[in-house]
Design a protein around this motif. Structure first.
Motif, PDB file in Angstrom:
ATOM      1  N   LEU A  19     -41.325 -19.824 -41.446  1.00 50.91           N
ATOM      2  CA  LEU A  19     -42.341 -19.403 -42.414  1.00 50.91           C
ATOM      3  C   LEU A  19     -42.701 -20.541 -43.364  1.00 50.91           C
ATOM      4  CD1 LEU A  19     -44.040 -16.990 -43.334  1.00 50.91           C
ATOM      5  CD2 LEU A  19     -42.175 -16.358 -44.888  1.00 50.91           C
ATOM      6  N   PHE A  20     -41.708 -21.326 -43.730  1.00 52.68           N
ATOM      7  CA  PHE A  20     -41.955 -22.449 -44.633  1.00 52.68           C
ATOM      8  C   PHE A  20     -42.974 -23.420 -44.030  1.00 52.68           C
ATOM      9  CE2 PHE A  20     -40.308 -26.746 -46.119  1.00 52.68           C
ATOM     10  CZ  PHE A  20     -41.050 -26.722 -47.280  1.00 52.68           C
ATOM     11  N   VAL A  21     -42.864 -23.671 -42.723  1.00 54.30           N
ATOM     12  CA  VAL A  21     -43.793 -24.576 -42.051  1.00 54.30           C
ATOM     13  C   VAL A  21     -45.209 -24.023 -42.102  1.00 54.30           C
ATOM     14  CG1 VAL A  21     -44.381 -25.683 -39.860  1.00 54.30           C
ATOM     15  CG2 VAL A  21     -41.982 -25.445 -40.531  1.00 54.30           C
ATOM     16  N   PHE A  22     -45.340 -22.718 -41.833  1.00 54.66           N
ATOM     17  CA  PHE A  22     -46.665 -22.099 -41.868  1.00 54.66           C
ATOM     18  C   PHE A  22     -47.250 -22.112 -43.283  1.00 54.66           C
ATOM     19  CE2 PHE A  22     -44.982 -20.304 -37.917  1.00 54.66           C
ATOM     20  CZ  PHE A  22     -46.076 -20.458 -37.068  1.00 54.66           C
ATOM     21  N   ILE A  23     -46.374 -21.977 -44.284  1.00 51.94           N
ATOM     22  CA  ILE A  23     -46.852 -22.049 -45.671  1.00 51.94           C
ATOM     23  C   ILE A  23     -47.369 -23.443 -45.983  1.00 51.94           C
ATOM     24  CG2 ILE A  23     -46.118 -21.952 -48.088  1.00 51.94           C
ATOM     25  CD1 ILE A  23     -44.198 -19.705 -47.297  1.00 51.94           C
ATOM     26  N   GLY A  48     -56.087 -14.298 -50.804  1.00 50.54           N
ATOM     27  CA  GLY A  48     -55.179 -14.410 -51.939  1.00 50.54           C
ATOM     28  C   GLY A  48     -55.164 -13.151 -52.775  1.00 50.54           C
ATOM     29  N   ASP A  49     -56.349 -12.552 -52.978  1.00 50.60           N
ATOM     30  CA  ASP A  49     -56.428 -11.308 -53.747  1.00 50.60           C
ATOM     31  C   ASP A  49     -55.637 -10.189 -53.080  1.00 50.60           C
ATOM     32  OD1 ASP A  49     -58.069 -12.622 -55.524  1.00 50.60           O
ATOM     33  OD2 ASP A  49     -59.928 -11.924 -54.584  1.00 50.60           O
ATOM     34  N   LEU A  50     -55.766 -10.083 -51.751  1.00 48.50           N
ATOM     35  CA  LEU A  50     -55.020  -9.054 -51.020  1.00 48.50           C
ATOM     36  C   LEU A  50     -53.517  -9.277 -51.134  1.00 48.50           C
ATOM     37  CD1 LEU A  50     -56.929  -8.357 -47.663  1.00 48.50           C
ATOM     38  CD2 LEU A  50     -56.603  -6.823 -49.598  1.00 48.50           C
ATOM     39  N   PHE A  51     -53.091 -10.528 -51.054  1.00 44.35           N
ATOM     40  CA  PHE A  51     -51.665 -10.826 -51.145  1.00 44.35           C
ATOM     41  C   PHE A  51     -51.117 -10.446 -52.520  1.00 44.35           C
ATOM     42  CE2 PHE A  51     -48.176 -13.899 -51.971  1.00 44.35           C
ATOM     43  CZ  PHE A  51     -47.305 -13.442 -50.993  1.00 44.35           C
ATOM     44  N   PRO A 204     -48.427 -17.118 -45.982  1.00 45.79           N
ATOM     45  CA  PRO A 204     -49.323 -18.235 -45.643  1.00 45.79           C
ATOM     46  C   PRO A 204     -50.801 -17.924 -45.896  1.00 45.79           C
ATOM     47  CG  PRO A 204     -47.646 -18.011 -43.962  1.00 45.79           C
ATOM     48  CD  PRO A 204     -47.503 -16.815 -44.866  1.00 45.79           C
ATOM     49  N   LEU A 205     -51.228 -16.707 -45.538  1.00 47.62           N
ATOM     50  CA  LEU A 205     -52.626 -16.325 -45.799  1.00 47.62           C
ATOM     51  C   LEU A 205     -52.891 -16.257 -47.293  1.00 47.62           C
ATOM     52  CD1 LEU A 205     -53.216 -13.557 -43.093  1.00 47.62           C
ATOM     53  CD2 LEU A 205     -53.975 -15.934 -43.059  1.00 47.62           C
ATOM     54  N   GLY A 206     -51.908 -15.716 -48.049  1.00 52.29           N
ATOM     55  CA  GLY A 206     -52.069 -15.651 -49.499  1.00 52.29           C
ATOM     56  C   GLY A 206     -52.151 -17.031 -50.111  1.00 52.29           C
ATOM     57  N   VAL A 207     -51.274 -17.928 -49.670  1.00 55.19           N
ATOM     58  CA  VAL A 207     -51.308 -19.313 -50.156  1.00 55.19           C
ATOM     59  C   VAL A 207     -52.652 -19.957 -49.836  1.00 55.19           C
ATOM     60  CG1 VAL A 207     -50.347 -21.619 -49.796  1.00 55.19           C
ATOM     61  CG2 VAL A 207     -48.817 -19.665 -50.066  1.00 55.19           C
ATOM     62  N   PHE A 208     -53.123 -19.761 -48.610  1.00 57.17           N
ATOM     63  CA  PHE A 208     -54.399 -20.347 -48.197  1.00 57.17           C
ATOM     64  C   PHE A 208     -55.532 -19.882 -49.113  1.00 57.17           C
ATOM     65  CE2 PHE A 208     -58.310 -20.053 -45.616  1.00 57.17           C
ATOM     66  CZ  PHE A 208     -58.475 -21.404 -45.318  1.00 57.17           C
ATOM     67  N   GLY A 209     -55.646 -18.561 -49.313  1.00 57.20           N
ATOM     68  CA  GLY A 209     -56.725 -18.034 -50.141  1.00 57.20           C
ATOM     69  C   GLY A 209     -56.639 -18.476 -51.585  1.00 57.20           C
ATOM     70  N   LEU A 210     -55.431 -18.474 -52.145  1.00 60.49           N
ATOM     71  CA  LEU A 210     -55.265 -18.856 -53.539  1.00 60.49           C
ATOM     72  C   LEU A 210     -55.512 -20.347 -53.745  1.00 60.49           C
ATOM     73  CD1 LEU A 210     -52.093 -16.701 -54.277  1.00 60.49           C
ATOM     74  CD2 LEU A 210     -54.348 -16.372 -55.312  1.00 60.49           C
ATOM     75  N   VAL A 211     -55.037 -21.169 -52.809  1.00 61.13           N
ATOM     76  CA  VAL A 211     -55.231 -22.617 -52.940  1.00 61.13           C
ATOM     77  C   VAL A 211     -56.698 -22.988 -52.761  1.00 61.13           C
ATOM     78  CG1 VAL A 211     -54.710 -24.859 -51.884  1.00 61.13           C
ATOM     79  CG2 VAL A 211     -52.875 -23.220 -52.303  1.00 61.13           C
ATOM     80  N   MET A 385     -50.249 -20.090 -58.827  1.00 60.95           N
ATOM     81  CA  MET A 385     -50.045 -21.481 -59.212  1.00 60.95           C
ATOM     82  C   MET A 385     -48.754 -22.046 -58.629  1.00 60.95           C
ATOM     83  SD  MET A 385     -51.152 -21.261 -63.228  1.00 60.95           S
ATOM     84  CE  MET A 385     -51.170 -23.028 -63.398  1.00 60.95           C
ATOM     85  N   ILE A 386     -47.780 -21.169 -58.325  1.00 59.18           N
ATOM     86  CA  ILE A 386     -46.467 -21.656 -57.895  1.00 59.18           C
ATOM     87  C   ILE A 386     -46.156 -21.335 -56.441  1.00 59.18           C
ATOM     88  CG2 ILE A 386     -45.529 -21.543 -60.226  1.00 59.18           C
ATOM     89  CD1 ILE A 386     -44.184 -18.912 -59.461  1.00 59.18           C
ATOM     90  N   LEU A 387     -47.057 -20.623 -55.780  1.00 58.33           N
ATOM     91  CA  LEU A 387     -46.801 -20.217 -54.398  1.00 58.33           C
ATOM     92  C   LEU A 387     -46.572 -21.399 -53.465  1.00 58.33           C
ATOM     93  CD1 LEU A 387     -49.190 -17.241 -53.550  1.00 58.33           C
ATOM     94  CD2 LEU A 387     -46.710 -17.288 -53.335  1.00 58.33           C
ATOM     95  N   ALA A 388     -47.345 -22.445 -53.657  1.00 59.61           N
ATOM     96  CA  ALA A 388     -47.325 -23.555 -52.702  1.00 59.61           C
ATOM     97  C   ALA A 388     -45.965 -24.237 -52.623  1.00 59.61           C
ATOM     98  CB  ALA A 388     -48.400 -24.579 -53.071  1.00 59.61           C
ATOM     99  N   VAL A 389     -45.230 -24.249 -53.723  1.00 60.10           N
ATOM    100  CA  VAL A 389     -43.942 -24.957 -53.732  1.00 60.10           C
ATOM    101  C   VAL A 389     -42.766 -23.999 -53.818  1.00 60.10           C
ATOM    102  CG1 VAL A 389     -44.946 -27.024 -54.760  1.00 60.10           C
ATOM    103  CG2 VAL A 389     -44.052 -25.227 -56.250  1.00 60.10           C
ATOM    104  N   ASP A 390     -43.033 -22.715 -53.638  1.00 61.58           N
ATOM    105  CA  ASP A 390     -41.957 -21.740 -53.843  1.00 61.58           C
ATOM    106  C   ASP A 390     -40.841 -21.885 -52.825  1.00 61.58           C
ATOM    107  OD1 ASP A 390     -41.020 -19.095 -55.154  1.00 61.58           O
ATOM    108  OD2 ASP A 390     -41.007 -18.641 -53.011  1.00 61.58           O
ATOM    109  N   ARG A 391     -41.185 -22.160 -51.551  1.00 64.28           N
ATOM    110  CA  ARG A 391     -40.145 -22.116 -50.532  1.00 64.28           C
ATOM    111  C   ARG A 391     -39.100 -23.216 -50.695  1.00 64.28           C
ATOM    112  NH1 ARG A 391     -38.845 -19.590 -45.596  1.00 64.28           N
ATOM    113  NH2 ARG A 391     -36.662 -20.114 -45.363  1.00 64.28           N
TER     114      ARG A 391
END
Length: 424
Positions: A19-23, A48-51, A204-211, A385-391
């Motif tokens: 999952l980390f790779v996909f993120i 991102g909104d859905l996530f 990953p979809l949430g990260v994509f939309g938010l980023v 703001m912190i999703l991208a580096v959470d893993r």
């Protein structure tokens, strides 16, 4: 059909393991799409909104069931025994020390000051204009209508009621009723964990939309993009520094001062479970390795290990508690929301309770941070703001969680005289 199902299950297992790779892929893709197609950002930001909505959906039932389940189970397992009091005393003490370390660093470094926001500042919480006193916050802990508290996401009230409900389950005189209630909330917690893991699969979809949303807003301003990266870097360094201080200074000092144990020798004994915890981001999955290392390498009795470690994997989350505190303060700083002493105290208390309710699974802290944000009125959208580096931070804080559990077992075993050989 069976082959297809087997392939699907195989892919799901592969997806969960990586999952980390996909993120990371989603992060890079989000940056690229947001930068190249800023005028088409709305095509993707709904992900991102859905996530975020999914995270909001699980918060109340997950916290309610996890705390009631944990408290009621604890109350039925020698809850008044000396061993339990020592164990709980250690867990609360180290978690508070971890949170205070994180709070000190985040106030000194201020990683969120000047950070670009993920969306407009609409819907800023009332705290930005008017602070709530400690007295008012304590009053709000006791709900006048628990169902209204649940539906409105009032987390302090929900946590208070859950603890109270769990305690009084253990006071029910009829064993069949007590067991029925305990089994019901255990089962509910298992279901909610399943739903939570389902939501996390869409990270990953949430990260994509938010980023995409964040980058698209700053696409025309390279200075802001650089500022965003710098702020996120300072946030990571703050969390890592806090985890490092707790793992390599606070816990070793406790081992030396309270039990006279050489922390270096103990660290060597725990190396395998610590590496496993770091790579899997799951203290639960590491549990058998932790117990085996403590018994056969650290020389701790089975009685101590079999009691303290499963309990610690459930409620002792020093690394998670520190991370949640820093993350909440980072988001408050980014939104330019000043939290006074009373409100920061609420962050500390809620971080402690939320870390107790956090499950030993990858990215559980991501759900728990939502609890703290709700408790002090911070915008939940700040999670983006912190999703991208959470893993990567998840891997580190999980290793600290397991390290703290093992240190606690060693200290308690020495105090009980139940070590089979000298570790120091």
């Amino acid at each position: 059909m069976s082959l297809s199902n087997g392939n699907n299950k195989g892919f799901l297992a592969f997806y969960q393991r990586n999952l980390f790779v996909f993120i990371l892929i989603a992060l890079v893709a989000g940056i690229g799409v947001g930068y190249v197609l800023p005028h088409r950002a709305t095509w993707f930001t709904w992900m991102g909104d859905l996530f975020i909505r999914g995270l909001k959906m699980v918060i109340v039932p997950l916290i309610l069931s996890s705390i009631i389940s944990g408290v009621s189970n604890l109350g039925q397992n020698n809850s008044l025994g000396r061993l339990t009091l020592k164990t709980l005393g250690y867990y609360v003490t180290t978690s508070l020390l971890a949170i205070l370390t994180g709070l000190l660093l985040v106030n000194l470094i201020e990683p969120g000051v000047g950070a670009p926001l993920p969306d407009s500042t609409e819907n800023l919480p009332e705290l930005s204009a008017e602070g709530a006193s400690l007295k008012d916050t304590l009053l709000r802990m006791i709900p006048t209508n628990v169902f209204a508290a649940f539906s409105q996401g009032q987390m302090l009230s929900t946590i208070f009621f859950a603890v109270l409900f769990g305690v009084f389950i253990t006071k029910v005189k009829e064993a069949r009723y007590r067991d029925l209630l305990s089994d019901f909330f255990n089962a509910t917690f298992e279901v909610m964990m399943g739903i939570t893991m389902f939501v996390i699969l869409f990270t990953p979809l949430g990260v994509f939309g938010l980023v995409v949303d964040v980058v698209a807003e700053q696409a025309g301003d390279k200075a802001k993009l650089a500022l965003m990266a710098a702020s996120l870097g300072k946030y990571m360094l703050t969390v890592i520094a806090g985890l490092g201080i707790h793992a390599f200074v606070t816990l070793p000092l406790l081992m030396l001062l309270l039990a006279g144990i050489n922390p270096i020798h103990h660290f060597r004994a725990m190396l395998t479970p610590l590496i496993t915890a770091f790579s899997t981001s799951s203290s639960g999955a590491t549990l058998p390795l932790t117990m085996e290392a403590l018994e056969h390498k650290a020389g701790i009795s089975n009685r101590i290990t079999s009691f303290t470690i499963p309990l610690g994997a459930t409620i002792n989350m020093d690394g998670t508690a520190l991370y949640e505190c820093v993350a909440a303060m980072f988001i408050a700083q980014a939104y330019n929301i000043h939290l006074d002493f009373g409100q920061q105290l609420i962050v500390v208390i809620t971080a402690l309770l939320a870390s107790i309710g956090a499950a030993g699974i990858p990215m559980a802290g991501l759900v728990m941070i939502s609890v703290i944000l709700s408790a002090v009125g911070l915008p939940l959208e700040g999670v983006g703001m912190i999703l991208a580096v959470d893993r990567i931070l998840d891997m580190m804080r999980t290793a600290v969680n397991v390290w703290s559990d093992s240190c606690g077992a060693a200290i308690i075993a020495r105090s009980e005289g139940e070590t089979t050989h000298t570790v120091a």
